[in-house]
Design a protein around this motif. Structure first.
Motif, PDB file in Angstrom:
ATOM      1  N   VAL A   1      -4.725   6.053  -2.204  1.00 61.95           N
ATOM      2  CA  VAL A   1      -3.729   5.107  -1.762  1.00 61.95           C
ATOM      3  C   VAL A   1      -3.721   4.155  -2.786  1.00 61.95           C
ATOM      4  CG1 VAL A   1      -3.409   2.999   0.000  1.00 61.95           C
ATOM      5  CG2 VAL A   1      -4.133   5.478   0.777  1.00 61.95           C
ATOM      6  N   VAL A   2      -2.585   3.722  -3.243  1.00 62.34           N
ATOM      7  CA  VAL A   2      -2.580   2.546  -4.352  1.00 62.34           C
ATOM      8  C   VAL A   2      -2.187   1.387  -3.772  1.00 62.34           C
ATOM      9  CG1 VAL A   2      -1.316   1.836  -6.463  1.00 62.34           C
ATOM     10  CG2 VAL A   2      -1.947   4.220  -5.935  1.00 62.34           C
ATOM     11  N   SER A   3      -3.077   0.110  -3.893  1.00 62.50           N
ATOM     12  CA  SER A   3      -2.782  -1.016  -3.153  1.00 62.50           C
ATOM     13  C   SER A   3      -2.506  -1.799  -4.367  1.00 62.50           C
ATOM     14  CB  SER A   3      -3.946  -1.574  -2.465  1.00 62.50           C
ATOM     15  OG  SER A   3      -4.192  -0.760  -1.252  1.00 62.50           O
ATOM     16  N   VAL A   4      -1.379  -2.681  -4.200  1.00 66.27           N
ATOM     17  CA  VAL A   4      -0.755  -3.460  -5.626  1.00 66.27           C
ATOM     18  C   VAL A   4      -0.753  -4.808  -4.917  1.00 66.27           C
ATOM     19  CG1 VAL A   4       1.010  -3.859  -7.253  1.00 66.27           C
ATOM     20  CG2 VAL A   4       0.536  -1.566  -6.178  1.00 66.27           C
ATOM     21  N   ASN A   5      -1.232  -5.850  -5.342  1.00 68.65           N
ATOM     22  CA  ASN A   5      -1.405  -7.270  -4.972  1.00 68.65           C
ATOM     23  C   ASN A   5       0.000  -7.776  -5.105  1.00 68.65           C
ATOM     24  OD1 ASN A   5      -1.606 -10.300  -5.291  1.00 68.65           O
ATOM     25  ND2 ASN A   5      -3.790  -9.685  -4.700  1.00 68.65           N
TER      26      ASN A   5
ATOM     27  N   THR B   1      -0.246 -10.895  -7.728  1.00 69.25           N
ATOM     28  CA  THR B   1      -0.615 -10.844  -9.369  1.00 69.25           C
ATOM     29  C   THR B   1      -0.305  -9.508  -9.739  1.00 69.25           C
ATOM     30  OG1 THR B   1      -2.725  -9.795  -8.490  1.00 69.25           O
ATOM     31  CG2 THR B   1      -2.545 -12.184  -8.687  1.00 69.25           C
ATOM     32  N   GLY B   2      -0.295  -8.339  -8.820  1.00 70.73           N
ATOM     33  CA  GLY B   2       0.255  -7.157  -9.373  1.00 70.73           C
ATOM     34  C   GLY B   2      -1.116  -6.461  -9.797  1.00 70.73           C
ATOM     35  N   ALA B   3      -2.082  -6.869  -9.335  1.00 69.84           N
ATOM     36  CA  ALA B   3      -3.531  -6.044  -9.730  1.00 69.84           C
ATOM     37  C   ALA B   3      -3.521  -4.827  -8.690  1.00 69.84           C
ATOM     38  CB  ALA B   3      -4.898  -7.069  -9.188  1.00 69.84           C
ATOM     39  N   VAL B   4      -3.964  -3.714  -9.314  1.00 72.42           N
ATOM     40  CA  VAL B   4      -3.840  -2.407  -8.688  1.00 72.42           C
ATOM     41  C   VAL B   4      -5.216  -2.171  -8.209  1.00 72.42           C
ATOM     42  CG1 VAL B   4      -3.270   0.035  -9.111  1.00 72.42           C
ATOM     43  CG2 VAL B   4      -1.731  -1.600  -9.584  1.00 72.42           C
ATOM     44  N   SER B   5      -5.381  -1.501  -7.018  1.00 74.97           N
ATOM     45  CA  SER B   5      -6.701  -0.900  -6.536  1.00 74.97           C
ATOM     46  C   SER B   5      -6.289   0.505  -6.259  1.00 74.97           C
ATOM     47  CB  SER B   5      -7.437  -1.495  -5.512  1.00 74.97           C
ATOM     48  OG  SER B   5      -7.665  -2.818  -5.992  1.00 74.97           O
ATOM     49  N   ILE B   6      -7.276   1.765  -6.424  1.00 73.55           N
ATOM     50  CA  ILE B   6      -6.755   2.897  -5.933  1.00 73.55           C
ATOM     51  C   ILE B   6      -7.919   3.322  -5.318  1.00 73.55           C
ATOM     52  CG2 ILE B   6      -6.387   5.324  -6.941  1.00 73.55           C
ATOM     53  CD1 ILE B   6      -5.070   3.973  -9.224  1.00 73.55           C
TER      54      ILE B   6
ATOM     55  N   ASN C   1       0.917  -1.227   0.070  1.00 70.39           N
ATOM     56  CA  ASN C   1       0.075   0.115   0.001  1.00 70.39           C
ATOM     57  C   ASN C   1       0.840   1.193  -0.170  1.00 70.39           C
ATOM     58  OD1 ASN C   1      -2.472  -1.614   0.341  1.00 70.39           O
ATOM     59  ND2 ASN C   1      -1.914  -1.869   2.386  1.00 70.39           N
ATOM     60  N   ILE C   2       0.688   2.165  -1.047  1.00 67.90           N
ATOM     61  CA  ILE C   2       1.531   3.526  -1.030  1.00 67.90           C
ATOM     62  C   ILE C   2       0.432   4.622  -1.111  1.00 67.90           C
ATOM     63  CG2 ILE C   2       3.018   4.594  -2.788  1.00 67.90           C
ATOM     64  CD1 ILE C   2       3.511   1.845  -3.837  1.00 67.90           C
ATOM     65  N   LEU C   3       0.822   5.666  -0.306  1.00 67.45           N
ATOM     66  CA  LEU C   3       0.074   6.731  -0.159  1.00 67.45           C
ATOM     67  C   LEU C   3       0.504   7.506  -1.097  1.00 67.45           C
ATOM     68  CD1 LEU C   3      -2.038   8.379   1.464  1.00 67.45           C
ATOM     69  CD2 LEU C   3       0.142   9.597   2.708  1.00 67.45           C
TER      70      LEU C   3
ATOM     71  N   PHE D   1       9.311  -4.009  -7.301  1.00 66.02           N
ATOM     72  CA  PHE D   1       8.283  -3.160  -7.675  1.00 66.02           C
ATOM     73  C   PHE D   1       8.138  -3.167  -9.239  1.00 66.02           C
ATOM     74  CE2 PHE D   1       7.866  -0.866  -3.504  1.00 66.02           C
ATOM     75  CZ  PHE D   1       6.487  -1.488  -3.065  1.00 66.02           C
ATOM     76  N   VAL D   2       9.170  -3.112  -9.977  1.00 58.46           N
ATOM     77  CA  VAL D   2       9.185  -3.131 -11.483  1.00 58.46           C
ATOM     78  C   VAL D   2       8.454  -4.653 -12.030  1.00 58.46           C
ATOM     79  CG1 VAL D   2      10.664  -3.557 -13.538  1.00 58.46           C
ATOM     80  CG2 VAL D   2      11.319  -1.820 -11.903  1.00 58.46           C
ATOM     81  N   GLU D   3       8.821  -5.583 -11.311  1.00 60.29           N
ATOM     82  CA  GLU D   3       8.136  -6.658 -11.671  1.00 60.29           C
ATOM     83  C   GLU D   3       6.635  -6.701 -11.440  1.00 60.29           C
ATOM     84  OE1 GLU D   3       9.531 -10.488  -9.801  1.00 60.29           O
ATOM     85  OE2 GLU D   3      11.184 -10.705 -11.152  1.00 60.29           O
TER      86      GLU D   3
END
Length: 490
Positions: free
Chosen positions: A219-223, A226-231, A197-199, A438-440
């Motif tokens: 807040v960006v939440s990255v699985n 899977t890399g799935a992103v929720s904002i 989770n990134i603010l 994070f690049v992956e």
């Protein structure tokens, strides 16, 4: 040299002896033979720099050129293989995460060395090309070949030397970006409940703006798998919000209170926290470790607020400056946005009720738009003819458009522009040791749609009196949806 050791050249008395070394000891009386030799030398210098000198010139210089060429080929082949098999490893090598924490100050040294090596190779190739042209002996070849070999050799020299200089500058841009944006040291924090989770904070950070407020908070939440992103978009004026455990919760155990604008801030909104903590209070006393960890007291207070609102742990932040944001959009070649309604550009009306036509400095028309950085910036800012909810939606649209535009091919072709824009765009406490991972995740994320959840009336959130338990439930449903179970037959 005796006749047994040295092949017969132009002045040889016997024409029956075959010259085994026509490149080093050519028959200078044969213009056709010298022309063929010239093209061979130029071609070898292009394909295998140093080989022309080994066969026809200074062998010591040739061995240096060949060694440098083989070394560069080896680096390119190995680097390409690593990039295909594990892109994150390339980032780890560039960021020198293999250097231990106690020597983290030296992590920019490998890229600095690579930058110098590339420059030296460019100079070496120029020297080899000039020496090859000397070996050609223009006065002995066909007139048309003098022009042809000269042009080909010089063009390739300019391209190759220029390429080496460009690669060196790109390496320097990477080094500068890594050192200016990301912290050199810091622990690699594992994902929380399967997510990073990134603010994400956006604002205008003009010089001397002590009262700078965060205009965009999400807040960006990255699985982590899977890399799935929720904002999750947080309204900047969200009132009476709770804090996660920490100094601000100790200060406001029952939720954040409103403040008089004459004393501190302009209300109870989350975007007032930076002013409250860093201007009206001693933020360093509240968050004594913030600066050493690459953050700021105002950011840490906002983190605690976002954690309290959403009910999730947020270890990292990224601050986006609006001017740098515009530079990034320009560096990527613009973004494509579907504008739903005509929007004004400009700082707003001088008095209540003033028509937008009187103060707008320009308009963003409805329809499909390819926006440059300035237009995209106003698209994210504009709110005087709409409302904050619309502006939040547009900001998420731009975030997704930038993600879509930041393809590997586009970033590579505009690499230096993107890297330079990044230096002025972002401040973050994400450590360099996490970059490869994070690049992956970012590469995985590009293959999936982005889930956006705004904490607005559209999602059942009362903006005047939010139900924070409902907000946290909505977040959990988004991040951890309950799998539907099949009803047993019969």
């Amino acid at each position: 040299m005796t006749s047994a050791a040295r092949p017969r050249g132009a002045g040889a008395s016997s024409r029956s002896v075959v010259n085994p070394y026509p490149l080093r000891y050519p028959d200078s009386s044969s213009r056709a033979g010298m022309t063929r030799r010239a093209w061979w030398l130029v071609g070898m210098n292009i394909l295998v720099p140093g080989s022309a000198q080994v066969l026809a010139g200074n062998r010591r210089l040739g061995r240096i050129g060949l060694g440098a060429t083989l070394f560069l080929w080896g680096v390119v082949i190995v680097g390409g293989a690593i990039a295909l098999l594990s892109p994150s490893a390339i980032i780890g090598i560039a960021a020198a995460t293999w250097i231990p924490e106690w020597l983290s100050a030296l992590r920019s040294l490998p890229l600095l060395i690579a930058q110098g090596v590339l420059l030296l190779y460019g100079v070496l190739w120029a020297v080899l090309t000039i020496d090859t042209l000397r070996l050609v002996r223009f006065v002995k070849i066909e007139p048309w070949a003098r022009i042809g070999t000269g042009i080909v050799a010089i063009v390739v020299m300019v391209l190759s030397t220029g390429g080496a200089v460009y690669a060196s500058n790109a390496t320097g841009a990477v080094r500068d970006t890594l050192s200016s944006v990301f912290t050199q040291s810091g622990p690699a924090i594992p994902p929380v409940d399967g997510y990073y989770n990134i603010l994400l904070l956006g604002a205008d950070s003009g010089e001397g703006r002590d009262s700078m407020r965060f205009d965009s908070i999400s807040v960006v939440s990255v699985n982590a798998d899977t890399g799935a992103v929720s904002i999750f978009g947080i309204p900047r004026d969200m009132p009476n919000f709770p804090f996660a455990p920490g100094p601000m919760q100790d200060k406001y155990p029952d939720g954040h209170e409103s403040h008089d604008s004459k004393t501190c801030g302009w209300g109870s909104g989350i975007n007032q926290l930076r002013t409250e903590v860093e201007v009206c209070q001693d933020g360093n006393e509240l968050y004594p470790d913030a600066v050493d960890n690459g953050s700021e007291p105002g950011v840490e207070a906002t983190k605690d607020a976002a954690e309290g609102i959403l009910g999730i742990e947020i270890p990292y932040y990224a601050f986006i400056d609006m001017d740098g944001f515009a530079a990034l959009v320009d560096a990527l070649g613009g973004v494509n946005i579907t504008v739903t309604e005509r929007l004004p550009e400009g700082g707003g009306p001088a008095y209540a009720g003033q028509p937008a036509e009187d103060w707008a400095i320009g308009w963003i028309e409805a329809g499909e738009q390819h926006m440059d950085g300035n237009t995209a910036q106003w698209y994210a800012r504009s709110r005087y003819t709409t409302n904050d909810w619309d502006r939040m939606r547009r900001q998420r649209e731009l975030q997704e458009a930038i993600l879509a535009q930041a393809t590997p091919a586009n970033v590579l072709t505009r690499f230096q522009e993107v890297a330079t824009a990044g230096q002025h765009l972002v401040k973050t406490d994400i450590p360099q040791s996490m970059l490869g991972y994070f690049v992956e995740l970012a590469m995985k994320a590009k293959e999936q749609p982005v889930t956006t959840v705004e904490m607005t009336p559209a999602t059942g959130i009362d903006d005047r009196n939010p139900d924070y338990a409902h907000v946290q439930e909505l977040v959990q449903q988004t991040l951890h949806p309950v799998a539907a179970t099949e009803t047993p037959a019969g």
